[in-house]
Design an enzyme around this catalytic site. Structure first.
Site, mmCIF file in Angstrom:
data_model
loop_
_atom_site.group_PDB
_atom_site.id
_atom_site.type_symbol
_atom_site.label_atom_id
_atom_site.label_comp_id
_atom_site.label_asym_id
_atom_site.label_seq_id
_atom_site.Cartn_x
_atom_site.Cartn_y
_atom_site.Cartn_z
ATOM 1 N N GLU A 40 15.936 6.016 0.065
ATOM 2 C CA GLU A 40 14.722 6.317 0.912
ATOM 3 C C GLU A 40 14.251 7.868 0.115
ATOM 4 O OE1 GLU A 40 13.503 4.396 2.608
ATOM 5 O OE2 GLU A 40 15.097 2.821 2.852
ATOM 6 N N TYR A 121 10.018 8.077 9.316
ATOM 7 C CA TYR A 121 10.260 6.823 8.375
ATOM 8 C C TYR A 121 11.600 6.757 7.840
ATOM 9 C CZ TYR A 121 10.956 4.053 4.581
ATOM 10 O OH TYR A 121 11.488 3.012 3.620
ATOM 11 N N ASP A 139 5.829 2.966 7.018
ATOM 12 C CA ASP A 139 5.381 3.412 5.852
ATOM 13 C C ASP A 139 3.848 2.928 5.272
ATOM 14 O OD1 ASP A 139 5.949 1.009 4.968
ATOM 15 O OD2 ASP A 139 6.832 1.410 3.025
#
Length: 343
Positions: A40, A121, A139
């Site tokens: 991520e 996120y 996102d």
DNA sequence: AACCCGGGGTC
DNA sequence: GACCCAGGGTT
């Protein structure tokens, strides 16, 4: 006869489509928190194709949180060199050291959110995928897909619009069978089907739930995104000596661009003229480097020797040419590749 | 809420 | 050249 709410149809279509159409990505084989967290961070504002080799390299060098925590920051940055947004690497390293002092990694989004480099996120992505927590990932993909399905025409650069969509997806994910699959599915639809310019509506699992598809609107109309501000123009003059056997570099601080990376001594000017016009040096390279928010005209001046440097060198470190150098900004990385190749 | 932080790919 | 990207931190 069984009746379904639209939210159920929506989430089921996403999850079913995802299970049949997901891309084969490394961290999806073993969705452990460390693998997903690293992924991520690497893929923030970065397309899969651009970041994938970096992800593999980083995981190979640092297979565990402990290995990452025990590395030097310069090692981490060297592996991050060229990927951009270097605060990601600095915060990744810092967070590894925080986590390494604990018994186990956090299991809720609220706990992940407290760590450097982890925002709403990333926290939602990690815990929904690894622990099944029911929190929505919003996102760039999700903003676009939801703006279209729900025909939201507000400016997606506005934080209020993002909040609206966050709340909307949080209500949708209540109906998901697997929150991780739901989140990844929605993003995957955005990345591979509901593309910005040419959405492939004919193969979209949300086609019959999509207000944009039913409308006459053009893809460019939804989502609406306000214009970005203009690039700031800068002129950077770097000093170098092709005759010397060594190079002087210094590590930049976290402010401004390229924080933590190493650069040649340099001066900045308002115009094209070198601020130290009196020095005895010749221009060996001149180019323009584009960042999202800056247009950098850079000039590399070749001095007879480092003795001629107009910049005080006492805080710089010496490196031998041809040996491994620390992490450099792209323009200097390119320059050294060109100039050392001739040696 | 506005601004700052990279670099590469695409059309 | 404009726009995009598995966003987050600072002010």
């Amino acid at each position: 006869m069984k009746f379904f709410m639209i939210e159920q149809v929506f989430s089921q279509n996403i999850e079913n489509w995802y299970r049949n159409n997901k891309r084969d990505l490394p961290w999806r084989h073993h969705p452990e928190p460390y693998f997903v967290w690293l992924a991520e961070i690497v893929f923030q504002q970065t397309q899969i194709a651009q970041g994938l080799s970096y992800y593999k390299r980083l995981l190979k060098a640092f297979p565990t949180v402990n290995a990452l925590a025990n590395a030097q920051q310069d090692e981490v940055l060297k592996l991050w060199e060229g990927l951009g947004y270097y605060s990601r690497a600095r915060n990744l390293h810092l967070t590894a050291q925080i986590l390494n002092s604990r018994k186990q990694l956090p299991q809720t989004a609220a706990e992940w959110l407290k760590l450097p480099g982890v925002g709403p996120y990333t926290a939602a992505a990690i815990t929904s995928v690894c622990f099944g927590e029911r929190v929505a990932c919003v996102d760039g993909n999700v903003l676009r897909v939801i703006a279209r399905t729900h025909f939201i025409t507000d400016d997606i650069r506005k934080s209020t619009t993002v909040k609206t969509i966050q709340a909307l997806v949080n209500s949708l994910i209540e109906y998901a069978d697997d929150p991780g699959d739901f989140n990844q599915g929605l993003m995957e639809i955005g990345a591979t089907v509901c593309k910005p310019k040419a959405p492939q509506c004919n193969r979209c699992p949300l086609q019959y739930e999509c207000a944009f598809y039913r409308s006459e609107a053009l893809p460019s109309a939804v989502p609406f995104k306000s214009k970005p501000q203009k690039r700031k123009v800068r002129h950077l003059h770097f000093y170098y000596s092709s005759k010397a056997e060594d190079v002087f570099l210094f590590k930049r601080n976290d402010k401004d661009i390229w924080g933590g990376l190493y650069v040649l001594p340099f001066e900045e000017s308002n115009g094209k003229d070198c601020p130290s016009s009196t020095i005895n040096a010749s221009l060996i390279k001149k180019n323009t480097h584009l960042l999202t928010h800056q247009q950098i005209h850079y000039y590399i001046w070749d001095m007879e020797s480092w003795y001629h440097s107009p910049v005080e060198l006492k805080h710089f470190s010496r490196f031998v040419k041809g040996r491994d150098l620390p992490a450099l900004p792209r323009p200097l990385q390119q320059f050294f590749n060109e100039s050392f190749a001739k040696m």
